[in-house]
Write an enzyme that holds these catalytic residues in place. Structure first.
Site, PDB file in Angstrom:
ATOM      1  N   HIS A 172       0.836  -1.196   0.000  1.00  0.00           N
ATOM      2  CA  HIS A 172       0.000   0.000   0.000  1.00  0.00           C
ATOM      3  C   HIS A 172       0.870   1.245   0.000  1.00  0.00           C
ATOM      4  O   HIS A 172       0.954   1.970   0.992  1.00  0.00           O
ATOM      5  CB  HIS A 172      -0.941  -0.019   1.216  1.00  0.00           C
ATOM      6  CG  HIS A 172      -2.122  -0.891   0.972  1.00  0.00           C
ATOM      7  ND1 HIS A 172      -2.837  -1.489   1.978  1.00  0.00           N
ATOM      8  CD2 HIS A 172      -2.709  -1.286  -0.185  1.00  0.00           C
ATOM      9  CE1 HIS A 172      -3.816  -2.193   1.460  1.00  0.00           C
ATOM     10  NE2 HIS A 172      -3.757  -2.092   0.147  1.00  0.00           N
ATOM     11  N   HIS A 214     -10.449  -4.630   3.916  1.00  0.00           N
ATOM     12  CA  HIS A 214      -9.001  -4.782   3.738  1.00  0.00           C
ATOM     13  C   HIS A 214      -8.703  -6.149   3.117  1.00  0.00           C
ATOM     14  O   HIS A 214      -9.262  -7.167   3.528  1.00  0.00           O
ATOM     15  CB  HIS A 214      -8.280  -4.645   5.083  1.00  0.00           C
ATOM     16  CG  HIS A 214      -6.806  -4.449   4.933  1.00  0.00           C
ATOM     17  ND1 HIS A 214      -5.949  -5.491   4.663  1.00  0.00           N
ATOM     18  CD2 HIS A 214      -6.027  -3.324   4.999  1.00  0.00           C
ATOM     19  CE1 HIS A 214      -4.715  -5.023   4.586  1.00  0.00           C
ATOM     20  NE2 HIS A 214      -4.739  -3.708   4.777  1.00  0.00           N
ATOM     21  N   GLU A 249      -6.291  -8.155   3.394  1.00  0.00           N
ATOM     22  CA  GLU A 249      -5.799  -9.181   4.320  1.00  0.00           C
ATOM     23  C   GLU A 249      -6.979  -9.861   5.014  1.00  0.00           C
ATOM     24  O   GLU A 249      -7.023 -11.087   5.153  1.00  0.00           O
ATOM     25  CB  GLU A 249      -4.868  -8.541   5.373  1.00  0.00           C
ATOM     26  CG  GLU A 249      -4.346  -9.569   6.363  1.00  0.00           C
ATOM     27  CD  GLU A 249      -3.634  -8.956   7.563  1.00  0.00           C
ATOM     28  OE1 GLU A 249      -2.941  -7.931   7.396  1.00  0.00           O
ATOM     29  OE2 GLU A 249      -3.786  -9.494   8.672  1.00  0.00           O
ATOM     30  N   THR A 260      -3.452  -8.217  11.147  1.00  0.00           N
ATOM     31  CA  THR A 260      -2.114  -8.123  11.757  1.00  0.00           C
ATOM     32  C   THR A 260      -1.689  -6.693  12.089  1.00  0.00           C
ATOM     33  O   THR A 260      -0.794  -6.490  12.910  1.00  0.00           O
ATOM     34  CB  THR A 260      -1.055  -8.727  10.814  1.00  0.00           C
ATOM     35  OG1 THR A 260      -1.159  -8.093   9.554  1.00  0.00           O
ATOM     36  CG2 THR A 260      -1.204 -10.210  10.679  1.00  0.00           C
ATOM     37  N   CYS A 294       0.850  -8.290  14.417  1.00  0.00           N
ATOM     38  CA  CYS A 294       2.255  -8.508  14.103  1.00  0.00           C
ATOM     39  C   CYS A 294       3.144  -7.710  15.070  1.00  0.00           C
ATOM     40  O   CYS A 294       2.843  -6.572  15.413  1.00  0.00           O
ATOM     41  CB  CYS A 294       2.484  -8.078  12.668  1.00  0.00           C
ATOM     42  SG  CYS A 294       4.191  -7.940  12.263  1.00  0.00           S
ATOM     43  N   SER A 302      -2.686   2.691   3.446  1.00  0.00           N
ATOM     44  CA  SER A 302      -2.046   1.692   4.298  1.00  0.00           C
ATOM     45  C   SER A 302      -2.707   1.650   5.670  1.00  0.00           C
ATOM     46  O   SER A 302      -2.796   2.658   6.361  1.00  0.00           O
ATOM     47  CB  SER A 302      -0.556   2.021   4.438  1.00  0.00           C
ATOM     48  OG  SER A 302      -0.041   1.441   5.612  1.00  0.00           O
ATOM     49  N   SER A 303      -3.156   0.436   6.040  1.00  0.00           N
ATOM     50  CA  SER A 303      -3.863   0.275   7.317  1.00  0.00           C
ATOM     51  C   SER A 303      -2.959   0.616   8.499  1.00  0.00           C
ATOM     52  O   SER A 303      -3.351   1.301   9.433  1.00  0.00           O
ATOM     53  CB  SER A 303      -4.343  -1.165   7.444  1.00  0.00           C
ATOM     54  OG  SER A 303      -4.637  -1.467   8.765  1.00  0.00           O
ATOM     55  N   ASN A 304      -1.713   0.109   8.448  1.00  0.00           N
ATOM     56  CA  ASN A 304      -0.864   0.348   9.626  1.00  0.00           C
ATOM     57  C   ASN A 304      -0.417   1.802   9.701  1.00  0.00           C
ATOM     58  O   ASN A 304      -0.163   2.318  10.783  1.00  0.00           O
ATOM     59  CB  ASN A 304       0.296  -0.642   9.693  1.00  0.00           C
ATOM     60  CG  ASN A 304       1.292  -0.440   8.606  1.00  0.00           C
ATOM     61  OD1 ASN A 304       2.088   0.479   8.695  1.00  0.00           O
ATOM     62  ND2 ASN A 304       1.241  -1.263   7.578  1.00  0.00           N
TER      63      ASN A 304
HETATM   64 FE1  F3S Z   1       3.877  -9.288   7.863  1.00  0.00          FE
HETATM   65 FE2  F3S Z   1       3.760  -7.823   9.969  1.00  0.00          FE
HETATM   66 FE3  F3S Z   1       4.567  -6.791   7.796  1.00  0.00          FE
HETATM   67  S1  F3S Z   1       2.290  -9.275   9.308  1.00  0.00           S
HETATM   68  S2  F3S Z   1       3.549  -7.897   6.210  1.00  0.00           S
HETATM   69  S3  F3S Z   1       5.578  -8.426   8.941  1.00  0.00           S
HETATM   70  S4  F3S Z   1       3.313  -5.810   9.264  1.00  0.00           S
END
Ligand code: F3S
Length: 673
Positions: free
Chosen positions: A40, A125, A127, A163, A191, A219-221
């Site tokens: 993203h 999303h 994912e 994640t 994550c 981008s979600s994060n």
């Molecule tokens: Fe994977 Fe975490 Fe990146 S799940 S894609 S390492 S944000």
């Protein structure tokens, strides 16, 4: 103005891996497509497009053909997409982040076990869409606590998270769901890279007047990072790159914090830091002009900035750095090495010993030291744990060698002239140093763990280090210790257990654990023994009696028969007066015949007990080697004498025959039978 970069920012390992896979595919030729933008981030997507990776929205946009394939991005896809791609004959490069794959496995497994699945995340999303696909679209997606009220009570509930979501929000959803399920299983699938970036951003927010969040709005994060920073109360601006920074935005700001989403590449972060340096220098000049004062504060600020930039640069080749394992796969391990860098240890660089899978060697969360092998163009750091382990083992062996310490190792095989020993590294044990004497069969040592001393140690990077071992001296020392212990404790009359070391014609040498004693052939059994090998074999264990000691000449005489019952003791238990037994005539004398009942146990039939008539000579009745029946008429254990009678044995037999005849006359049917 000061600028600081968050401790953790930018490309995560999963995105870095996906970009690397895409670039490798592009380098192989053919036509490659990504299903949706690979990450993203428009800038990265544009860059990849230039390299030949074309984003498409659906598979049917791809014209199948030779060397045509798709790259599955780090978000993953539902299983039917993979199936459809295969059916269309497309090549597949799966860059699904292994951490996302883990979520697929969890939901598929739990759905199969009858759990209702809840995914905390954004239903739109990709994912999340892929995750629901892996449980047959039987999952409920919940974006926040507000939506939990739509849930009805269920027996078994499993909760996972997108994640990149915020951990506090996730647990708030879990808490709201808990009363709605008979049983609830919770998997925090957020994550670690995401968590670390969020934590670092929060920390930075507390020290800044302004936070710039670098990343694509899609981008979600990046969105989560922006919200996290805003929640701390600090002014937060989300930007895509350096061109979004304006003087207006920095008005009245003295401390700027910069963080970046997991899909923001290094070069964008670098551009932003460069731009900030320009602003910083500018503000510094203005300050100098206006105040013409001491510039210490600005210098400090610049030094800090430099330090940040230095941090931003990766460690150099050969550097040893600390890191935390964030992901383990069969063939590689992903390590967070601090700052914004994450590295890969291929399986071959994991351990000094061969292993089938990295999962057998290490766990997520383990803290380890690694050596930087190389810094790839795509920003991946190639690491080695093996090289660090090798150095540590060599350092330790070097110290052991210098201090003449005793070390332990396991014999792994034979080579010309000696044995190979695993002491953490492979070392050589010359055949002449295996024992304190000649060794005929070296194979017998394979697999044994023994103690050694290092007698040669050459550290050589190019040709490999040389370690030569010896146990000759240790064996001699041990032998002399055991010998002393033996003579200190041995006494005549003791019973010891020993092992037959050697057999000779006159007896056997028995190893008593430190010293050898002689068991003479005459002391082996109560009966006569033709050869020691009739009784014992080399290697046998046996109990022996310490018959005599000569401390001066260091000789030990042993007996085995002392510990065995004598034939007379056995006979006493076995035979009783009145018994009729069979025996062999072994010797004839003028006064009667000697009859052997058992080896070493003879009885005498006196001439008067040979027959019911007067016997002139015993030879008239018996001959040597005759097998005859005799009755035991007396046993004298003291003098070891047994009196026998042929006459009485015969009388008894005749009486028995007569009685049987009479019985058969009285009972003819029984007799006819
Ligand atoms: Fe994977 Fe975490 Fe990146 S799940 S894609 S390492 S944000």
């Amino acid at each position: 103005m000061q600028t600081r970069l968050a401790r953790n920012a930018g490309f995560c390992a999963g995105v870095r891996r996906a970009v690397r896979i895409a670039e490798e595919a592009a380098g192989q030729g053919g036509r490659w497509y990504s299903l949706g933008p690979l990450v993203h981030n428009d800038a990265v997507v544009a860059d990849l497009k230039e390299k030949g990776i074309i984003p498409v929205n659906r598979l049917d946009e791809i014209q199948a053909g030779e060397d045509v394939g798709i790259i599955i991005r780090s978000h993953g896809v539902p299983p039917e997409i993979i199936k459809q791609a295969q059916e269309r004959g497309l090549g597949i490069k799966d860059a699904t982040c292994p951490l996302v794959k883990r979520v697929h496995d969890i939901v598929a497994l739990l759905r199969g076990d009858g759990y209702e699945i809840v995914v905390f995340g954004d239903a739109h999303h990709p994912e999340v869409q892929a995750i629901t696909g892996w449980c047959g679209y039987q999952a409920r997606v919940i974006a926040g606590v507000d939506e939990t009220c739509k849930m009805t009570k269920v027996d078994k509930l499993a909760v996972v998270s997108q994640t990149t979501k915020d951990e506090n929000d996730f647990y708030a959803v879990v808490a709201a769901l808990a009363p709605m399920a008979g049983e609830i299983r919770v998997f925090n699938t957020i994550c670690r890279a995401t968590r670390k970036r969020q934590q670092a951003a929060r920390e930075l927010s507390s020290e800044a007047d302004l936070i710039l969040v670098l990343g694509d709005p899609k981008s979600s994060n990046t969105a989560t990072l922006t919200r996290e920073c805003k929640n701390t109360g600090v002014k937060t601006v989300q930007i895509c790159g350096a061109s979004d920074i304006s003087a207006d935005c920095l008005q009245g700001v003295s401390r700027v914090g910069i963080t970046a989403g997991a899909s923001t590449p290094d070069w964008i972060i670098k551009e932003v830091l460069d731009r900030m340096t320009e602003f910083e220098e500018k503000s510094q000049q203005e300050l100098e002009q206006e105040k013409e004062q001491d510039t210490t504060a600005s210098e400090e600020s610049f030094a800090k900035m430099e330090a940040e930039m230095a941090d931003f640069e990766t460690p150099g080749r050969g550097d040893i750095i600390k890191g935390t394992v964030i992901q383990v796969q069969d063939d590689e391990v992903m390590v967070d090495v601090g700052g914004k860098s994450e590295g890969i240890i291929p399986l071959r660089e994991m351990s000094l010993k061969d292993a089938g899978s990295a999962r057998d060697l290490i766990n997520v969360g383990d803290e380890i030291e690694v050596m930087v092998l190389k810094w790839d163009d795509d920003g991946t750091i190639l690491l080695s744990k093996k090289k660090v382990d090798t150095q540590k083992v060599l350092d330790k062996l070097d110290e052991d060698y210098k201090e003449a310490k005793v070390i332990e190792g396991t014999i792994t095989g034979t080579v010309k002239g000696g044995l190979l020993v695993d002491v953490g590294m492979v070392a050589f044990l010359p055949a002449s140093h295996v024992e304190d004497g000649y060794v005929k069969n070296l194979e017998q040592y394979i697999g044994q763990t023994l103690q050694f001393k290092i007698i040669e140690f050459n550290r050589n990077k190019r040709r490999g280090s040389q370690i030569v071992l010896s146990r000759k001296e240790l064996v001699a020392e041990e032998k002399s210790r055991l010998k002393k212990e033996f003579w200190d404790n041995i006494e005549e009359g003791q019973t010891r257990r020993g092992r037959v070391k050697r057999i000779v014609d006159y007896g056997a040498f028995i190893d008593l654990g430190g010293y050898e004693g002689l068991l003479h052939v005459s002391e082996m059994e109560h009966r006569r023994v033709e050869h020691p090998s009739d009784i014992l074999n080399e290697g046998d264990e046996t109990d022996v009696y310490i018959l005599a000691l000569d401390r001066e000449k260091e000789r030990v005489s042993l007996s085995r028969k002392k510990l065995l019952k004598s034939p007379w003791e056995i006979a006493q238990e076995k035979y009783h007066e009145g018994d009729i037994v069979e025996g062999t005539v072994v010797r004839i004398a003028p006064f009667g015949a000697f009859v052997e009942l058992d080896p070493g146990v003879d009885g005498l039939v006196h001439i008067s007990q040979m027959a019911n008539y007067r016997v002139e000579k015993p030879e008239d009745v018996v001959s040597v080697n005759d097998r005859i029946n005799v009755k035991i008429i007396s046993i004298d254990p003291e003098d070891k004498r047994i009196g026998l009678s042929i006459k009485q044995a015969q009388d008894e037999k005749e009486s028995k025959d007569v009685q049987e005849y009479l019985d058969s006359q009285n009972n003819p049917e029984a007799g006819a039978e």
